[in-house]
Design an enzyme around this catalytic site. Structure first.
Site, PDB file in Angstrom:
ATOM      1  CG  HIS A 160      -1.878   1.063   1.450  1.00  0.00           C
ATOM      2  ND1 HIS A 160      -1.571   2.134   1.774  1.00  0.00           N
ATOM      3  CD2 HIS A 160      -3.291   0.790   1.179  1.00  0.00           C
ATOM      4  CE1 HIS A 160      -2.688   2.709   1.835  1.00  0.00           C
ATOM      5  NE2 HIS A 160      -3.741   1.929   1.578  1.00  0.00           N
ATOM      6  CG  ASP A 169       0.482  -2.202   6.347  1.00  0.00           C
ATOM      7  OD1 ASP A 169      -0.367  -2.307   7.033  1.00  0.00           O
ATOM      8  OD2 ASP A 169       0.499  -1.506   5.359  1.00  0.00           O
ATOM      9  CD  GLN A 217      -7.012  -5.101   3.696  1.00  0.00           C
ATOM     10  OE1 GLN A 217      -8.202  -5.349   3.744  1.00  0.00           O
ATOM     11  NE2 GLN A 217      -6.840  -3.908   3.258  1.00  0.00           N
ATOM     12  CE  LYS A 238      -7.904  -0.395   5.607  1.00  0.00           C
ATOM     13  NZ  LYS A 238      -6.768  -0.304   4.779  1.00  0.00           N
ATOM     14  CB  CYS A 298      -3.576   3.274  -1.916  1.00  0.00           C
ATOM     15  SG  CYS A 298      -4.963   4.497  -1.186  1.00  0.00           S
TER      16      CYS A 298
HETATM   17  C1  LIG Z   1      -5.741   0.536   4.406  1.00  0.00           C
HETATM   18  C2  LIG Z   1      -4.394  -0.108   4.640  1.00  0.00           C
HETATM   19  C3  LIG Z   1      -3.336   1.022   5.036  1.00  0.00           C
HETATM   20  C4  LIG Z   1      -3.818   2.443   5.344  1.00  0.00           C
HETATM   21  O1  LIG Z   1      -4.443   2.281   6.613  1.00  0.00           O
HETATM   22  P1  LIG Z   1      -5.088   3.955   7.121  1.00  0.00           P
HETATM   23  O2  LIG Z   1      -6.010   3.546   8.037  1.00  0.00           O
HETATM   24  O3  LIG Z   1      -5.566   4.422   5.961  1.00  0.00           O
HETATM   25  O4  LIG Z   1      -3.986   4.686   7.618  1.00  0.00           O
HETATM   26  C5  LIG Z   1      -1.905   0.563   4.951  1.00  0.00           C
HETATM   27  N1  LIG Z   1      -1.748  -0.767   4.630  1.00  0.00           N
HETATM   28  C6  LIG Z   1      -2.415  -1.534   4.174  1.00  0.00           C
HETATM   29  C7  LIG Z   1      -2.366  -2.981   3.746  1.00  0.00           C
HETATM   30  C8  LIG Z   1      -4.149  -1.216   4.101  1.00  0.00           C
HETATM   31  O5  LIG Z   1      -4.942  -2.125   3.779  1.00  0.00           O
END
Ligand SMILES: *Cc1c(COP(=O)(O)O)cnc(C)c1O
Length: 403
Positions: A120, A197, A200, A223, A361
């Protein structure tokens, strides 16, 4: 899992869009919020809204206790060793920026950072900014046509110059589950730290930060059935203690004079200013809600939905699915030959079906496939087989109209 009962917890799932019952398939962008979480937010403002950590009065004490109890729930859920290793942030993006900003002090020109091709933008851009400031070099683990990282290429990138590796656990654009245990182990073998990260993955896969041995793990509440504007940075205490504060202000200090200020310890060092108090408490409530259903049950049901949706979509002529990793979450990125994804998304919306279209993104992934974007249906445990059937019917109509 009683999906019909679960759906009653989500008032928004009862609404109509353009004269049709809503089918919400944009869960990878943000999930919907159950009453159990909405009520916690309302309760905070109705009963004990006050600033935390500073008041002697009862409301402030109640708010502080609830906020710190939420931190402990997060600690327990991700199995961190200490509550002070959980930093409240505004979300994944903010969490990554705390680490990328702090890392400037730890790098010298020529140091290397490793990212994956599946990221992302929020796990790419902050590191590019860091490279510009520090003279460090960014290396990329490539992927194959199926959306799977080439681990033998990762092996070649690693060296004693590598200082930090950052990859997502699950790709938001393709749903690929990355082999993070192996990525972490190999990075540690050359002395590098790792940031995962988890934006997701956290709603779908249980992560145990101690078992993984990961240095930093970041995610957003919105999320996983929580509100927007709140997330977390987990860091090993030893890792967080190496980083300088990100912002200066109230709450993050031990002592302030005009000659010299000393910083507070963890977690307050990274929590300047009045935080999103209701959001933090609601983050804890969202984890309670998900755990009341069960992470294992959620993963199993979503895998069944994914298999059904994938098989059904592939029966439609001209459909191509991007991302066919053997291990995937319920994210389906696809295109129909000769039709722009935006046109499909617009027609689906007219029929009450919310999907995402575009680059999600993750422009480097779209560039890899030489496409402007995809249609992305991302499913959650409150979605149903009937909803998938409705999307397929709507998609067939859209194809008729557009071809
Ligand atoms: C949504 C997402 C982000 C960004 O998250 P925010 O809540 O917009 O800061 C970063 N990495 C992944 C894999 C995502 O799905």
């Amino acid at each position: 899992m009683d999906v019909q009962k679960i759906r009653k917890d989500f008032p928004i799932l009862q609404r109509e869009v353009n004269g049709h019952p809503l089918v919400y398939f944009d869960n990878a962008a943000t999930s919907q919020t159950p009453l159990q979480v909405i009520d916690v937010i309302a309760d905070y403002y109705k009963k004990y809204n006050a600033n935390i950590h500073r008041g002697v009065h009862t409301l402030s004490q109640e708010a502080t206790d609830a906020y710190e109890a939420a931190r402990q729930k997060i600690q327990k859920h991700f199995n961190a060793a200490h509550a002070h290793e959980i930093i409240f942030t505004s979300g994944t993006t903010h969490s990554i920026n705390i680490v990328s900003n702090g890392y400037e002090q730890l790098l010298v020109p020529g140091d290397e950072l490793i990212v994956s091709a599946l990221e992302h933008h929020s796990n790419i851009v902050p590191w590019q900014m860091l490279c510009e400031k520090s003279g460090a070099v960014l290396k990329v683990i490539p992927m194959n046509e199926g959306g799977v990282l080439l681990m033998e290429e990762y092996d070649k990138l690693l060296s004693e110059k590598t200082k930090l590796v950052f990859v997502n656990h699950v790709s938001n654009a393709l749903g690929t589950v990355n082999p993070i245990a192996e990525i972490i182990e190999k990075a540690h073998a050359v002395g590098a730290e790792v940031l995962i990260d988890g934006a997701q993955s956290a709603p779908h896969i249980q992560a145990d930060v101690q078992a993984l041995g990961v240095d930093y793990y970041v995610t957003s509440a919105h999320k996983l059935c929580g509100p927007t504007g709140i997330g977390m940075l987990y860091g090993k205490a030893s890792a967080l203690n190496r980083l300088p504060p990100y912002q200066g202000g109230g709450e993050m200090i031990a002592e302030v004079t005009f000659e010299k200020t000393t910083y507070a310890g963890l977690p307050h060092k990274f929590e300047a200013g009045t935080p999103n108090i209701a959001g933090g408490i609601a983050f804890g409530a969202a984890l309670d809600y998900i755990n009341s259903i069960g992470m294992t049950e959620i993963a199993q049901y979503e895998a069944e939905l994914l298999a059904y949706a994938t098989a059904s979509l592939l029966k439609i002529p001209g459909v191509k699915i991007y991302g066919v990793a053997p291990e995937k979450t319920a994210v389906i990125s696809f295109n129909v030959q000769g039709i722009h994804p935006y046109d499909i998304g617009s027609i689906l919306d007219k029929m009450g079906i919310a999907v995402r279209t575009g680059h999600h993104c993750a422009q480097p992934i779209m560039d890899y496939y030489h496409i402007p974007g995809t249609v992305r249906a991302s499913l959650s445990f409150y979605n149903t087989y009937e909803e998938i059937d409705r999307m397929l019917e709507a998609l067939k109509k859209a194809i008729q109209m557009l071809q």
